[in-house]
Write a protein that holds these residues in place. Structure first.
Motif, PDB file in Angstrom:
ATOM      1  N   GLY A 125       0.812  -1.213   0.000  1.00  0.00           N
ATOM      2  CA  GLY A 125       0.000   0.000   0.000  1.00  0.00           C
ATOM      3  C   GLY A 125       0.845   1.263   0.000  1.00  0.00           C
ATOM      4  O   GLY A 125       0.545   2.222  -0.713  1.00  0.00           O
ATOM      5  N   TYR A 146      -7.176  -1.891   2.038  1.00  0.00           N
ATOM      6  CA  TYR A 146      -6.679  -1.656   0.683  1.00  0.00           C
ATOM      7  C   TYR A 146      -5.382  -2.434   0.445  1.00  0.00           C
ATOM      8  O   TYR A 146      -5.212  -3.090  -0.607  1.00  0.00           O
ATOM      9  N   PHE A 161     -11.097  -4.567  -1.069  1.00  0.00           N
ATOM     10  CA  PHE A 161     -11.234  -3.236  -1.672  1.00  0.00           C
ATOM     11  C   PHE A 161     -12.606  -2.626  -1.354  1.00  0.00           C
ATOM     12  O   PHE A 161     -12.717  -1.437  -1.076  1.00  0.00           O
ATOM     13  N   ALA A 173     -12.530  -1.352   2.118  1.00  0.00           N
ATOM     14  CA  ALA A 173     -11.823  -0.069   2.200  1.00  0.00           C
ATOM     15  C   ALA A 173     -12.735   1.081   1.792  1.00  0.00           C
ATOM     16  O   ALA A 173     -12.733   2.141   2.429  1.00  0.00           O
ATOM     17  N   ALA A 223      -8.997   3.086  -3.686  1.00  0.00           N
ATOM     18  CA  ALA A 223      -9.658   1.832  -3.332  1.00  0.00           C
ATOM     19  C   ALA A 223     -10.871   1.590  -4.209  1.00  0.00           C
ATOM     20  O   ALA A 223     -11.137   0.454  -4.620  1.00  0.00           O
ATOM     21  N   LYS A 279      -9.704   0.253  -7.537  1.00  0.00           N
ATOM     22  CA  LYS A 279      -9.285  -1.137  -7.449  1.00  0.00           C
ATOM     23  C   LYS A 279     -10.477  -2.061  -7.237  1.00  0.00           C
ATOM     24  O   LYS A 279     -10.477  -3.201  -7.729  1.00  0.00           O
TER      25      LYS A 279
END
Length: 365
Positions: free
Chosen positions: A179, A314, A333, A336, A346, A349
């Motif tokens: 991250g 994340y 994700f 997050a 996030a 993704k």
């Protein structure tokens, strides 16, 4: 409306008859044969009936007759190059024919389709999966042929950000290294004249040389890795979490100038991690000798999130994605985004992982 030329009509009829004869042979029941006959009659009346062509193509695809299935979907694609279903199945057919490069060129058309277009997510997912495979094969080729490294001079504008190695005892924090690297890449991508290597390429390289297991990067390794991914600059290092304290040790290397700086060492409370990351990226930019305008500095200073739990989710999503566990990646994700709805990285993704989930098990051929 212009009248169809007789020659064109004859060509369409011959194609329909050719496909129909194949489908009749593979039809297993009287009901299937009746359905096929209905499709053929519709196409003889209207050779431009794309939905029926796609039904024929899908039926043949499931029956394993890829050549004639391809003819059906190509009939649609030649007229409408934005038909997601035709593109997707043509891509699958080229994959089955072991022509992944052609499949990639087809799948990449997802980018010009609307977000709600049918088969867009499947196309996007297959594109990303094939690109991962292509990059891994490329890394294997460079590892197998060391002389190729000298033929690939690194770019002074390209920087590789390696995931930070976790050296602490509490392994729950290990995924944070991915991250943090992703945040550094995002910030550096806003710097004029700097081009970060995409994360998928960095991870493929690490997987091939088992770097994630072997530990930190020395100067010789950094130079070799830089040549392999075309990066003239590299950022690497390690971190640890002890109690509520975060320690960062990150080095910046310029392989072209053979400059290896002393690690940038930062220490503060874990909850100050986002401030530490910004401090780190500005120090790296200074080490690169780049002067930012006030506006550029303000853009980089923005926090994608300040929610530590959202950042942890994340980071876990990135870890699961790299393992190929797209279902769990998607869940992390989404978690997050739930924890911080404003966490744009996030959310992006999460959308990508849904595409991977949709594409990881394409229809059988």
């Amino acid at each position: 409306m212009p009248t169809r030329r007789p020659h064109s009509r004859i060509v369409h009829c011959l194609l329909i008859i050719l496909v129909a004869s194949s489908m009749t042979a593979v039809a297993s029941t009287d009901g299937s044969r009746q359905q096929i006959s209905g499709w053929v009659r519709r196409l003889l009346d209207n050779p431009e009936d794309h939905e029926t062509w796609k039904k024929l193509g899908h039926y043949l695809f499931e029956a394993g007759d890829l050549d004639k299935s391809a003819r059906c979907f190509m009939k649609v694609f030649r007229t409408d190059q934005h038909d997601g279903e035709a593109i997707y199945y043509l891509g699958l057919i080229f994959e089955a024919r072991e022509k992944p490069a052609t499949a990639v060129r087809l799948y990449e058309k997802y980018a010009v389709l609307s977000d709600r277009a049918p088969f867009r997510k499947e196309m996007q997912g297959r594109h990303k999966i094939l690109m991962r495979d292509q990059i891994r094969n490329e890394m294997r080729a460079y590892l197998a042929q060391e002389q190729l490294l000298d033929a690939r001079p690194p770019s002074p504008q390209t920087v590789a950000v390696m995931p930070l190695k976790y050296i602490g005892e509490d392994v729950r924090f290990a995924p944070m290294g991915k991250g943090l690297a992703e945040m550094l890449m995002t910030d550096l991508s806003q710097v004029p004249g700097v081009r970060p290597v995409e994360r998928i390429r960095v991870q493929a390289l690490m997987d091939e040389i088992n770097l994630g297991q072997t530990g930190l990067i020395d100067e010789a390794t950094a130079a070799k890795l830089g040549r392999m991914i075309g990066a003239g600059k590299m950022i690497h290092g390690h971190f640890s979490v002890t109690g509520t304290t975060l320690d960062l040790d990150v080095a910046y290397a310029d392989m072209i100038r053979t400059q290896f700086t002393d690690p940038i060492t930062l220490r503060d409370g874990l909850r100050q991690m986002f401030l530490m990351q910004k401090d780190l990226v500005f120090r790296i930019i200074d080490a690169m000798g780049i002067e930012l305008t006030p506006q550029q500095r303000a853009e980089i200073q923005r926090f994608p999130t300040q929610n530590l739990q959202a950042f942890m989710a994340y980071s876990l999503g990135l870890e699961m994605e790299d393992r190929g566990d797209y279902d769990r990646a998607s869940a992390y994700f989404e978690q997050a985004v739930t924890l911080d709805p404003g966490f744009g990285m996030a959310r992006l993704k999460a959308d990508e992982s849904l595409a991977l989930v949709a594409a990881v098990q394409p229809p059988s051929v």
